[in-house]
Design a protein around this motif. Sequence first.
Motif, PDB file in Angstrom:
ATOM      1  N   ASP A 150       0.829  -1.210   0.000  1.00 32.73           N
ATOM      2  CA  ASP A 150       0.000   0.000   0.000  1.00 32.73           C
ATOM      3  C   ASP A 150       0.866   1.264   0.000  1.00 32.73           C
ATOM      4  O   ASP A 150       0.780   2.102   0.909  1.00 32.73           O
ATOM      5  CB  ASP A 150      -0.932   0.006   1.220  1.00 32.73           C
ATOM      6  CG  ASP A 150      -2.025   1.070   1.115  1.00 32.73           C
ATOM      7  OD1 ASP A 150      -2.333   1.501  -0.019  1.00 32.73           O
ATOM      8  OD2 ASP A 150      -2.552   1.488   2.163  1.00 32.73           O
ATOM      9  N   PRO A 151       1.702   1.429  -1.023  1.00 34.79           N
ATOM     10  CA  PRO A 151       2.652   2.542  -1.038  1.00 34.79           C
ATOM     11  C   PRO A 151       1.978   3.895  -1.250  1.00 34.79           C
ATOM     12  O   PRO A 151       0.891   3.976  -1.843  1.00 34.79           O
ATOM     13  CB  PRO A 151       3.555   2.202  -2.233  1.00 34.79           C
ATOM     14  CG  PRO A 151       2.652   1.448  -3.162  1.00 34.79           C
ATOM     15  CD  PRO A 151       1.774   0.623  -2.263  1.00 34.79           C
ATOM     16  N   ASP A 152       2.624   4.940  -0.778  1.00 34.82           N
ATOM     17  CA  ASP A 152       2.124   6.305  -0.989  1.00 34.82           C
ATOM     18  C   ASP A 152       2.343   6.762  -2.424  1.00 34.82           C
ATOM     19  O   ASP A 152       1.627   7.615  -2.929  1.00 34.82           O
ATOM     20  CB  ASP A 152       2.848   7.275  -0.044  1.00 34.82           C
ATOM     21  CG  ASP A 152       2.602   6.949   1.414  1.00 34.82           C
ATOM     22  OD1 ASP A 152       1.430   6.847   1.793  1.00 34.82           O
ATOM     23  OD2 ASP A 152       3.579   6.779   2.165  1.00 34.82           O
ATOM     24  N   VAL A 153       3.373   6.193  -3.058  1.00 30.42           N
ATOM     25  CA  VAL A 153       3.790   6.618  -4.389  1.00 30.42           C
ATOM     26  C   VAL A 153       3.826   5.408  -5.317  1.00 30.42           C
ATOM     27  O   VAL A 153       4.351   4.359  -4.959  1.00 30.42           O
ATOM     28  CB  VAL A 153       5.192   7.278  -4.327  1.00 30.42           C
ATOM     29  CG1 VAL A 153       5.767   7.479  -5.724  1.00 30.42           C
ATOM     30  CG2 VAL A 153       5.109   8.606  -3.588  1.00 30.42           C
ATOM     31  N   LEU A 154       3.274   5.570  -6.515  1.00 28.25           N
ATOM     32  CA  LEU A 154       3.356   4.534  -7.540  1.00 28.25           C
ATOM     33  C   LEU A 154       4.125   5.075  -8.742  1.00 28.25           C
ATOM     34  O   LEU A 154       3.836   6.180  -9.224  1.00 28.25           O
ATOM     35  CB  LEU A 154       1.960   4.106  -8.007  1.00 28.25           C
ATOM     36  CG  LEU A 154       1.190   3.125  -7.135  1.00 28.25           C
ATOM     37  CD1 LEU A 154      -0.214   2.921  -7.703  1.00 28.25           C
ATOM     38  CD2 LEU A 154       1.912   1.793  -7.010  1.00 28.25           C
ATOM     39  N   ILE A 155       5.092   4.296  -9.212  1.00 24.84           N
ATOM     40  CA  ILE A 155       5.864   4.656 -10.391  1.00 24.84           C
ATOM     41  C   ILE A 155       5.724   3.509 -11.385  1.00 24.84           C
ATOM     42  O   ILE A 155       6.179   2.392 -11.133  1.00 24.84           O
ATOM     43  CB  ILE A 155       7.332   4.938 -10.040  1.00 24.84           C
ATOM     44  CG1 ILE A 155       7.396   6.144  -9.087  1.00 24.84           C
ATOM     45  CG2 ILE A 155       8.160   5.187 -11.288  1.00 24.84           C
ATOM     46  CD1 ILE A 155       8.787   6.519  -8.628  1.00 24.84           C
TER      47      ILE A 155
END
Length: 243
Positions: A150-155
């Motif tokens: 559940d990351p804050d940032v998606l790349i």
Amino acid sequence: MIEVESLTKQFGSKRAVDNLSFTVKKGEVLGFLGPNGAGKSTTMRMITGFIPPTSGDAKVCGISIIDDPTAAKTRIGYLPESAPLYNDMTVTGFLRFCAEVRGIRGSARNEAVEKAIETCFLTGVAKQSIDTLSKGYRHRTCLAQSLLHDPDVLILDEPTDGLDPNQKHEVRQLIKRLGEKKAILFSTHILEEVEAACTRAVIVDRGRIVADGTPAQLLEQSGTGSLTDLFRRLTTRDTEAAA
């Protein structure tokens, strides 16, 4: 949540990324557009700590990828181009393995895997061996692993590449929905994805930003109401010079 500051990457005499600076805020889906060789994947690899920059820095949730790469990486979900899979594993087995690599174990692991499977519409193939999956389901499995913690940032590097029209629509809608609570940076050379999924987009050419704005602003900059026209005008200088 993503702050790119004067990021530069030199490969011998070639400058792949040239003093790039931009930000992506929470709730923002930034499309990273450019022709092949423009520096998109190289930029993403530097932001995720996969390769070091020649100069500059990138911060994820305020954490420098250079000063504290381990902490920064815990806040990132990364889907690389041509992400690897273990063909002899089932979808569930692969995701459990990825969760454990990230230090998620026990009931938390099972909950994370179930949520990623549901989010990426993998329920129907969860027990199948990866080598039996279509390209679309393989791609969704790769995307699911990036969501486990559940990351804050998606790349996401070319997240719809090679998918059929229905699959592309599903992934774009998923990106748009995830972007309501996360900061998302995804690269593409498919211009229709700007209006379909992005709140903002930048166009890069030869490692530099040549346009930055909302989809409506970019359409206005085109002068013709066509993003294709703007893209071609800003990114065909090498082609014109060789003509």
